[in-house]
Design a protein around this motif. Structure first.
Motif, PDB file in Angstrom:
ATOM      1  N   THR A  41       0.801  -1.222   0.000  1.00 25.36           N
ATOM      2  CA  THR A  41       0.000   0.000   0.000  1.00 25.36           C
ATOM      3  C   THR A  41       0.837   1.276   0.000  1.00 25.36           C
ATOM      4  N   VAL A  42       2.150   1.175   0.313  1.00 17.13           N
ATOM      5  CA  VAL A  42       2.977   2.385   0.344  1.00 17.13           C
ATOM      6  C   VAL A  42       3.713   2.593  -0.972  1.00 17.13           C
ATOM      7  N   PHE A  43       3.448   1.760  -1.974  1.00 17.54           N
ATOM      8  CA  PHE A  43       4.102   1.902  -3.265  1.00 17.54           C
ATOM      9  C   PHE A  43       3.179   2.617  -4.244  1.00 17.54           C
ATOM     10  N   GLY A  44       3.788   3.502  -5.039  1.00 20.47           N
ATOM     11  CA  GLY A  44       3.013   4.198  -6.049  1.00 20.47           C
ATOM     12  C   GLY A  44       2.444   3.252  -7.080  1.00 20.47           C
ATOM     13  N   LEU A  45       3.185   2.185  -7.380  1.00 23.72           N
ATOM     14  CA  LEU A  45       2.713   1.126  -8.272  1.00 23.72           C
ATOM     15  C   LEU A  45       2.741  -0.178  -7.482  1.00 23.72           C
ATOM     16  N   PRO A  46       1.697  -0.471  -6.710  1.00 24.54           N
ATOM     17  CA  PRO A  46       1.701  -1.639  -5.812  1.00 24.54           C
ATOM     18  C   PRO A  46       1.963  -2.958  -6.528  1.00 24.54           C
ATOM     19  N   ASP A  47       1.416  -3.097  -7.752  1.00 22.72           N
ATOM     20  CA  ASP A  47       1.583  -4.372  -8.456  1.00 22.72           C
ATOM     21  C   ASP A  47       3.031  -4.633  -8.850  1.00 22.72           C
ATOM     22  N   LYS A  48       3.831  -3.566  -8.962  1.00 20.60           N
ATOM     23  CA  LYS A  48       5.242  -3.714  -9.323  1.00 20.60           C
ATOM     24  C   LYS A  48       6.168  -3.490  -8.125  1.00 20.60           C
ATOM     25  N   MET A  49       5.571  -3.169  -6.979  1.00 17.69           N
ATOM     26  CA  MET A  49       6.361  -2.823  -5.789  1.00 17.69           C
ATOM     27  C   MET A  49       7.380  -1.736  -6.153  1.00 17.69           C
ATOM     28  N   ALA A  50       6.916  -0.711  -6.906  1.00 10.26           N
ATOM     29  CA  ALA A  50       7.798   0.359  -7.376  1.00 10.26           C
ATOM     30  C   ALA A  50       7.354   1.703  -6.815  1.00 10.26           C
ATOM     31  N   TYR A  51       8.294   2.610  -6.626  1.00 10.05           N
ATOM     32  CA  TYR A  51       8.081   3.957  -6.100  1.00 10.05           C
ATOM     33  C   TYR A  51       7.520   3.909  -4.668  1.00 10.05           C
ATOM     34  N   PRO A  52       8.346   3.490  -3.715  1.00  9.78           N
ATOM     35  CA  PRO A  52       7.899   3.425  -2.313  1.00  9.78           C
ATOM     36  C   PRO A  52       7.695   4.814  -1.730  1.00  9.78           C
ATOM     37  N   MET A  53       6.644   4.960  -0.910  1.00  9.34           N
ATOM     38  CA  MET A  53       6.336   6.252  -0.288  1.00  9.34           C
ATOM     39  C   MET A  53       5.904   6.062   1.167  1.00  9.34           C
TER      40      MET A  53
END
Length: 427
Positions: free
Chosen positions: A189-201
């Motif tokens: 839930t903290v990733f901008g693209l959850p399905d790719k686990m990319a752009y953590p926030m």
């Protein structure tokens, strides 16, 4: 109308500890606003308005505050967190506006500048010279203050002090020092693209980093527009939080935007909706009231007219009846008060003429004319004169086929003779 726009500054300290700089405080171009219903509104500030001499001159001497609390004036200034002053008119620097400023202190972690100003808004949509769409044009911009905020609108300058690093979209290419192990422990839930686990926030720093990297990846073609917007939306939501609370934008009716909690925004929007519904109900009730009032007024006027007409008719009828009864009394008719007006008239005519005058089938006009000739004459010696006139008229009638016409003419001649006598005699 009023606006707040945000940019950043690069600052340095004086020997006294003050902060001096000549930052970008605004720019020409397109500015994005969020409407109360959540839709996006694009307003265009053309160069001729951004760099207008009167507009730039309005910057000099204006206060610098912490956040936008209100439009500043002499009355509320002592209560506001004013921490600096604009020292000069604004000047054009390419597409930007700069001005000299002095900050007395900086009691906040915020590092962006936001201008508060009044303007006239021309809500005619169009396109910029380079073909970009806008919904309205900003005109007659006059500055009121500059505020230091955590997140602004213009996006092309930020305050840096003593080496403090602030997010810049062109500087970040990593995950803000996250180790692989830390990254793996983050929930989707903290990733901008959850399905790719990319752009953590997981926090503001990483949100700023994710937004910057997304901008770079979009430019290089490694990110789709939809993915970029998804990342940016999530990052903006995190960056707008204050003290761990998610903040939303609320735009007041006067055009000013404020940061507020979602609960406050929901309450204000509910108030606006309820207020609009109440206004509709009030307008409906007012229309019904006005219609009822108009109808009641007409009914009252009609009733007054009818009452007046009835009174006039009643008075006329009473006067006519009294006049007839008076004549009946003059001719000493018995039980006249129990007789109809027509019966009294016929009785009076017979008193004067006896049976010599046949009233059978005579019209009301004939009877009225004969009665008028009799009513002013009492039953005495003068009656013979009246009778002679009537008999004379009747005698003439023997030589005329229209008895009614002759008798009525005789009555009219008598009226004329009486009128001439009253005026001093016929001429």
């Amino acid at each position: 109308m009023q606006r707040y726009d945000t940019v950043t500054i690069h600052a340095e300290k004086t020997d006294e500890g003050f902060i001096r700089d000549k930052p970008i405080i605004g720019r020409a171009g397109l500015l994005k606003y969020i409407n109360a219903d959540g839709s996006t509104r694009i307003e265009y500030r053309p160069p001729e308005e951004a760099f207008n001499a009167d507009s730039l001159a309005s910057l000099k001497g204006k206060p610098i505050t912490i956040n936008h609390v209100a439009m500043v004036n002499a009355g509320n200034a002592p209560k506001l967190p004013i921490v600096g002053t604009v020292l000069s008119d604004g000047i054009q620097d390419g597409n930007n506006i700069r001005a000299d400023i002095s900050l007395y202190s900086l009691p906040t972690d915020a590092r962006e500048l936001s201008c508060g100003y009044n303007l006239n808004l021309d809500e005619t949509p169009g396109t910029t010279p380079d073909g970009q769409h806008y919904d309205a044009i900003q005109k007659d911009i006059r500055y009121n203050h500059i505020a230091i905020v955590s997140k602004g609108r213009a996006g092309n300058a930020r305050l840096n002090m003593d080496g403090d690093q602030v997010f810049n979209e062109d500087e970040y290419n990593d995950d803000a020092d996250l180790t692989t192990e830390q990254r793996k422990k983050l929930p989707k839930t903290v990733f901008g693209l959850p399905d790719k686990m990319a752009y953590p926030m997981p926090d503001k720093d990483h949100a700023a980093n994710a937004k910057a990297r997304a901008a770079q990846m979009l430019k290089t073609g490694n990110l789709t527009q939809q993915e970029y917007e998804q990342i940016t939306k999530m990052a903006d939501g995190i960056l707008s939080r204050k003290d761990g609370v998610q903040m939303d934008k609320i735009r007041l009716d006067n055009g000013i935007e404020y940061d507020c909690s979602p609960e406050v925004k929901i309450a204000i929007e509910k108030y606006r909706t309820d207020n609009a519904e109440q206004k509709k109900k009030i307008d409906t009730l007012q229309a019904k009231y006005d219609s009822s009032e108009a109808a009641a007024k007409k009914v009252k006027e009609d009733a007054e007219k009818a009452d007046k007409a009835h009174k006039e008719n009643f008075d006329a009828a009473v006067n006519a009846r009294m006049d007839i009864l008076k004549t009946a009394n003059q001719y000493k008719l018995d039980k006249a008060n129990k007789m109809t007006d027509k019966d009294i008239k016929i009785a009076v005519i017979k008193k004067v003429n006896g049976d010599a005058l046949d009233l059978t089938d005579k019209s009301d006009e004939y009877i009225n004319a004969a009665f008028d000739m009799c009513k002013a004459t009492q039953h005495n010696d003068a009656a013979a004169s009246v009778r002679a006139k009537i008999n004379g008229a009747a005698g003439q009638a023997e030589h005329n086929d229209d008895d009614e016409y002759d008798y009525i003419a005789a009555a009219e001649k008598m009226r004329q003779d009486e009128a001439n006598a009253w005026m001093g005699g016929a001429k």
